[in-house]
Write a protein that holds these residues in place. Structure first.
Motif, PDB file in Angstrom:
ATOM      1  N   MET B   1      -1.965  -5.642  -0.124  1.00 50.48           N
ATOM      2  CA  MET B   1      -0.806  -6.337   0.443  1.00 50.48           C
ATOM      3  C   MET B   1      -0.966  -7.845   0.293  1.00 50.48           C
ATOM      4  O   MET B   1      -0.082  -8.532  -0.195  1.00 50.48           O
ATOM      5  CB  MET B   1      -0.683  -5.951   1.930  1.00 50.48           C
ATOM      6  N   ARG B   2      -2.140  -8.361   0.682  1.00 46.47           N
ATOM      7  CA  ARG B   2      -2.389  -9.800   0.570  1.00 46.47           C
ATOM      8  C   ARG B   2      -2.359 -10.260  -0.887  1.00 46.47           C
ATOM      9  O   ARG B   2      -1.893 -11.334  -1.187  1.00 46.47           O
ATOM     10  CB  ARG B   2      -3.735 -10.172   1.212  1.00 46.47           C
ATOM     11  N   ASP B   3      -2.888  -9.376  -1.765  1.00 46.66           N
ATOM     12  CA  ASP B   3      -2.895  -9.721  -3.191  1.00 46.66           C
ATOM     13  C   ASP B   3      -1.485  -9.870  -3.719  1.00 46.66           C
ATOM     14  O   ASP B   3      -1.178 -10.809  -4.447  1.00 46.66           O
ATOM     15  CB  ASP B   3      -3.631  -8.635  -3.996  1.00 46.66           C
ATOM     16  N   VAL B   4      -0.633  -8.927  -3.348  1.00 46.13           N
ATOM     17  CA  VAL B   4       0.766  -8.989  -3.759  1.00 46.13           C
ATOM     18  C   VAL B   4       1.362 -10.295  -3.270  1.00 46.13           C
ATOM     19  O   VAL B   4       2.058 -10.995  -3.998  1.00 46.13           O
ATOM     20  CB  VAL B   4       1.575  -7.797  -3.174  1.00 46.13           C
ATOM     21  N   PHE B   5       1.041 -10.629  -2.029  1.00 50.21           N
ATOM     22  CA  PHE B   5       1.594 -11.848  -1.435  1.00 50.21           C
ATOM     23  C   PHE B   5       1.141 -13.090  -2.200  1.00 50.21           C
ATOM     24  O   PHE B   5       1.949 -13.961  -2.528  1.00 50.21           O
ATOM     25  CB  PHE B   5       1.191 -11.939   0.047  1.00 50.21           C
ATOM     26  N   GLN B   6      -0.152 -13.160  -2.497  1.00 49.75           N
ATOM     27  CA  GLN B   6      -0.662 -14.317  -3.231  1.00 49.75           C
ATOM     28  C   GLN B   6      -0.006 -14.418  -4.605  1.00 49.75           C
ATOM     29  O   GLN B   6       0.296 -15.501  -5.086  1.00 49.75           O
ATOM     30  CB  GLN B   6      -2.194 -14.253  -3.371  1.00 49.75           C
ATOM     31  N   GLN B   7       0.199 -13.265  -5.199  1.00 53.53           N
ATOM     32  CA  GLN B   7       0.863 -13.216  -6.506  1.00 53.53           C
ATOM     33  C   GLN B   7       2.303 -13.729  -6.395  1.00 53.53           C
ATOM     34  O   GLN B   7       2.778 -14.470  -7.247  1.00 53.53           O
ATOM     35  CB  GLN B   7       0.878 -11.755  -6.970  1.00 53.53           C
ATOM     36  N   GLU B   8       2.962 -13.343  -5.316  1.00 51.05           N
ATOM     37  CA  GLU B   8       4.352 -13.781  -5.120  1.00 51.05           C
ATOM     38  C   GLU B   8       4.431 -15.283  -4.858  1.00 51.05           C
ATOM     39  O   GLU B   8       5.342 -15.956  -5.337  1.00 51.05           O
ATOM     40  CB  GLU B   8       4.994 -13.000  -3.971  1.00 51.05           C
ATOM     41  N   LEU B   9       3.471 -15.790  -4.094  1.00 52.83           N
ATOM     42  CA  LEU B   9       3.437 -17.234  -3.844  1.00 52.83           C
ATOM     43  C   LEU B   9       3.235 -17.987  -5.154  1.00 52.83           C
ATOM     44  O   LEU B   9       3.825 -19.037  -5.391  1.00 52.83           O
ATOM     45  CB  LEU B   9       2.305 -17.597  -2.880  1.00 52.83           C
ATOM     46  N   HIS B  10       2.375 -17.439  -5.984  1.00 54.60           N
ATOM     47  CA  HIS B  10       2.118 -18.025  -7.292  1.00 54.60           C
ATOM     48  C   HIS B  10       3.402 -18.029  -8.129  1.00 54.60           C
ATOM     49  O   HIS B  10       3.718 -19.008  -8.804  1.00 54.60           O
ATOM     50  CB  HIS B  10       1.000 -17.239  -7.996  1.00 54.60           C
ATOM     51  N   GLU B  11       4.116 -16.925  -8.042  1.00 51.78           N
ATOM     52  CA  GLU B  11       5.405 -16.803  -8.749  1.00 51.78           C
ATOM     53  C   GLU B  11       6.389 -17.872  -8.260  1.00 51.78           C
ATOM     54  O   GLU B  11       7.090 -18.507  -9.061  1.00 51.78           O
ATOM     55  CB  GLU B  11       5.966 -15.389  -8.501  1.00 51.78           C
ATOM     56  N   VAL B  12       6.423 -18.099  -6.961  1.00 49.68           N
ATOM     57  CA  VAL B  12       7.300 -19.128  -6.388  1.00 49.68           C
ATOM     58  C   VAL B  12       6.939 -20.496  -6.975  1.00 49.68           C
ATOM     59  O   VAL B  12       7.799 -21.255  -7.434  1.00 49.68           O
ATOM     60  CB  VAL B  12       7.193 -19.169  -4.847  1.00 49.68           C
ATOM     61  N   GLN B  13       5.641 -20.770  -6.990  1.00 49.81           N
ATOM     62  CA  GLN B  13       5.181 -22.065  -7.497  1.00 49.81           C
ATOM     63  C   GLN B  13       5.562 -22.225  -8.970  1.00 49.81           C
ATOM     64  O   GLN B  13       6.064 -23.268  -9.385  1.00 49.81           O
ATOM     65  CB  GLN B  13       3.672 -22.190  -7.314  1.00 49.81           C
ATOM     66  N   GLU B  14       5.331 -21.173  -9.753  1.00 51.51           N
ATOM     67  CA  GLU B  14       5.659 -21.235 -11.183  1.00 51.51           C
ATOM     68  C   GLU B  14       7.142 -21.476 -11.420  1.00 51.51           C
ATOM     69  O   GLU B  14       7.536 -22.208 -12.328  1.00 51.51           O
ATOM     70  CB  GLU B  14       5.235 -19.936 -11.878  1.00 51.51           C
ATOM     71  N   ARG B  15       7.954 -20.850 -10.574  1.00 59.59           N
ATOM     72  CA  ARG B  15       9.397 -21.009 -10.751  1.00 59.59           C
ATOM     73  C   ARG B  15       9.838 -22.419 -10.363  1.00 59.59           C
ATOM     74  O   ARG B  15      10.761 -22.973 -10.969  1.00 59.59           O
ATOM     75  CB  ARG B  15      10.141 -19.985  -9.902  1.00 59.59           C
ATOM     76  N   LEU B  16       9.192 -22.988  -9.346  1.00 61.35           N
ATOM     77  CA  LEU B  16       9.509 -24.374  -8.986  1.00 61.35           C
ATOM     78  C   LEU B  16       9.182 -25.303 -10.156  1.00 61.35           C
ATOM     79  O   LEU B  16       9.948 -26.213 -10.479  1.00 61.35           O
ATOM     80  CB  LEU B  16       8.732 -24.809  -7.735  1.00 61.35           C
ATOM     81  N   VAL B  17       8.030 -25.062 -10.790  1.00 70.06           N
ATOM     82  CA  VAL B  17       7.636 -25.878 -11.949  1.00 70.06           C
ATOM     83  C   VAL B  17       8.662 -25.714 -13.069  1.00 70.06           C
ATOM     84  O   VAL B  17       9.075 -26.690 -13.699  1.00 70.06           O
ATOM     85  CB  VAL B  17       6.216 -25.494 -12.440  1.00 70.06           C
ATOM     86  N   GLU B  18       9.114 -24.487 -13.275  1.00 72.76           N
ATOM     87  CA  GLU B  18      10.097 -24.209 -14.328  1.00 72.76           C
ATOM     88  C   GLU B  18      11.394 -24.994 -14.072  1.00 72.76           C
ATOM     89  O   GLU B  18      11.956 -25.618 -14.989  1.00 72.76           O
ATOM     90  CB  GLU B  18      10.392 -22.701 -14.364  1.00 72.76           C
ATOM     91  N   ILE B  19      11.845 -24.980 -12.828  1.00 72.87           N
ATOM     92  CA  ILE B  19      13.077 -25.724 -12.496  1.00 72.87           C
ATOM     93  C   ILE B  19      12.830 -27.226 -12.664  1.00 72.87           C
ATOM     94  O   ILE B  19      13.676 -27.950 -13.207  1.00 72.87           O
ATOM     95  CB  ILE B  19      13.561 -25.390 -11.061  1.00 72.87           C
ATOM     96  N   ALA B  20      11.664 -27.688 -12.207  1.00 72.02           N
ATOM     97  CA  ALA B  20      11.344 -29.126 -12.328  1.00 72.02           C
ATOM     98  C   ALA B  20      11.333 -29.552 -13.797  1.00 72.02           C
ATOM     99  O   ALA B  20      11.758 -30.664 -14.135  1.00 72.02           O
ATOM    100  CB  ALA B  20       9.997 -29.419 -11.667  1.00 72.02           C
ATOM    101  N   GLU B  21      10.847 -28.669 -14.678  1.00 71.13           N
ATOM    102  CA  GLU B  21      10.848 -28.983 -16.125  1.00 71.13           C
ATOM    103  C   GLU B  21      12.270 -29.145 -16.651  1.00 71.13           C
ATOM    104  O   GLU B  21      12.552 -30.032 -17.455  1.00 71.13           O
ATOM    105  CB  GLU B  21      10.110 -27.881 -16.905  1.00 71.13           C
ATOM    106  N   LEU B  22      13.166 -28.273 -16.184  1.00 69.69           N
ATOM    107  CA  LEU B  22      14.563 -28.393 -16.605  1.00 69.69           C
ATOM    108  C   LEU B  22      15.201 -29.676 -16.069  1.00 69.69           C
ATOM    109  O   LEU B  22      15.997 -30.326 -16.753  1.00 69.69           O
ATOM    110  CB  LEU B  22      15.371 -27.175 -16.133  1.00 69.69           C
ATOM    111  N   VAL B  23      14.836 -30.036 -14.840  1.00 70.44           N
ATOM    112  CA  VAL B  23      15.356 -31.284 -14.258  1.00 70.44           C
ATOM    113  C   VAL B  23      14.859 -32.481 -15.073  1.00 70.44           C
ATOM    114  O   VAL B  23      15.602 -33.434 -15.319  1.00 70.44           O
ATOM    115  CB  VAL B  23      14.936 -31.413 -12.773  1.00 70.44           C
ATOM    116  N   GLU B  24      13.614 -32.381 -15.522  1.00 70.74           N
ATOM    117  CA  GLU B  24      13.028 -33.433 -16.372  1.00 70.74           C
ATOM    118  C   GLU B  24      13.843 -33.591 -17.661  1.00 70.74           C
ATOM    119  O   GLU B  24      14.186 -34.718 -18.043  1.00 70.74           O
ATOM    120  CB  GLU B  24      11.586 -32.991 -16.689  1.00 70.74           C
TER     121      GLU B  24
END
Lengths: 220, 220
Positions: B1-24
């Motif tokens: 359960m915790r592993d899934v959660f950490q993976q999801e948090l990582h996914e959130v972070q990656e998606r924020l970076v992806e959006i920030a790249e588009l904003v750039e």
């Protein structure tokens, strides 16, 4: 446990109404300050904004505590997340009112409203005040008819906003640069104020209808 | 359960970076469109913004699902709530880039940048692009030194923003109303773009230090 949760949700709603009431006072005073060049009232708006910011911060903390302690799901979770977003929009509405009030301060003892645009800004101000009142009522009563009313009023604000630029960019505009700058900024602030209200109205509407995508429309 | 959660948090972070790249990309193109009156590039910015909005909406849905399914508490909860706020600020940065690009479109084939303000807007544009790059790196690396850098760059943008108004309101300003309107709006959009970046930087900084009050400062 559920009773505590319902009580907390009620508290969130009451606090949103409280902030909306302060925003209402701010925009009423901002419009007065701007249209009548009343610096005293402008100062009130600036002071009031400090209070709005404090209440917003406190509400956000409450919402986050509810998420942590009650761990709501489904509709309850959406309510709490929406409250966070609504408080953020209310806070920005307070900022827009403050910006309008500050234009009056910068120009004092001159009038901030440029000649030839008095009736336009009087009408934009009246609409923004009306929108703020509808919004407080919407947050208090969840009466969705008010959401549609806010949308209609926002359409009128958008039309007036466009008409300000038509005037500024026409051959006949003889205003000085100060008047042009003030009109540009004031019009933008009035328009953004109304936009934020529409954004909140959509969120309240979603909570009533479950149509999340519409509520989350980032082009409110 | 915790592993899934950490993976999801990582996914959130990656998606924020992806959006920030588009904003750039958006702000780079918006600055080009505005300073070089390149309508083709302006269209790219407008198209890119549709994608930014879609990704923001999808990220918000992911974050809300994480709240519902993982019911995070303490720091994990703050991370998810912060992600919702960061995505909202990124979305607004995309909007500011779009507004800047639209100024180029409205004035085409004329230049949108008013005479006498070319070097000021060149510098503001350069700083906004720099800020967007620092922000993407900050979201990717969580290197807090970048947060301070963004704040310094924002200070410079604020100074330039003030200098635009000094110029517009000086006796020597001979620009037409169109130039005055464009300069007012463009300066405001450049300044708001940087403000949103500071607001995001504060949230990332909070997550590293636990200083929530500072991160939640509504006057970012």
């Amino acid at each position: 446990m559920r009773d505590v949760f319902q009580q907390e949700l009620h508290e969130v709603q009451e606090r949103l109404v409280e902030i909306a009431e302060l925003v209402e006072v701010s925009i009423e005073n901002a419009v007065t300050a701007f249209t009548k060049s009343d610096v005293g009232v402008a100062e009130d708006v600036i002071e009031n904004d400090v209070r709005i910011d404090e209440l917003t911060l406190a509400l956000d903390e409450l919402a986050i505590n509810i998420l942590a302690l009650q761990q709501p799901v489904a509709r309850d979770l959406r309510i709490v997340v929406s409250a966070l977003r609504i408080s953020s929009s209310l806070e920005r509405m307070g900022d827009m009112a403050e910006h309008i009030a500050q234009l009056a301060r910068y120009r004092f003892p001159e009038r901030a409203v440029p000649k030839g645009l008095k009736s336009t800004f009087a009408e934009m101000g009246r609409l923004d005040v009306e929108i703020a009142r509808s919004l407080t009522r919407l947050l208090r009563t969840q009466d969705i008819a008010l959401a549609n009313q806010i949308r209609d009023e926002d359409d009128k604000v958008d039309e007036l906003h466009a008409s300000v630029f038509d005037k500024l960019l026409s051959e006949r505009w003889k205003g000085e640069a100060t008047a042009t700058v003030d009109a540009t900024l004031a019009s933008r602030y009035h328009e953004r104020f109304a936009d934020h209200a529409v954004s909140i109205a959509k969120k309240v509407q979603y909570l009533a209808t479950g149509d999340w995508a519409g509520a989350d429309d980032v082009h409110a």
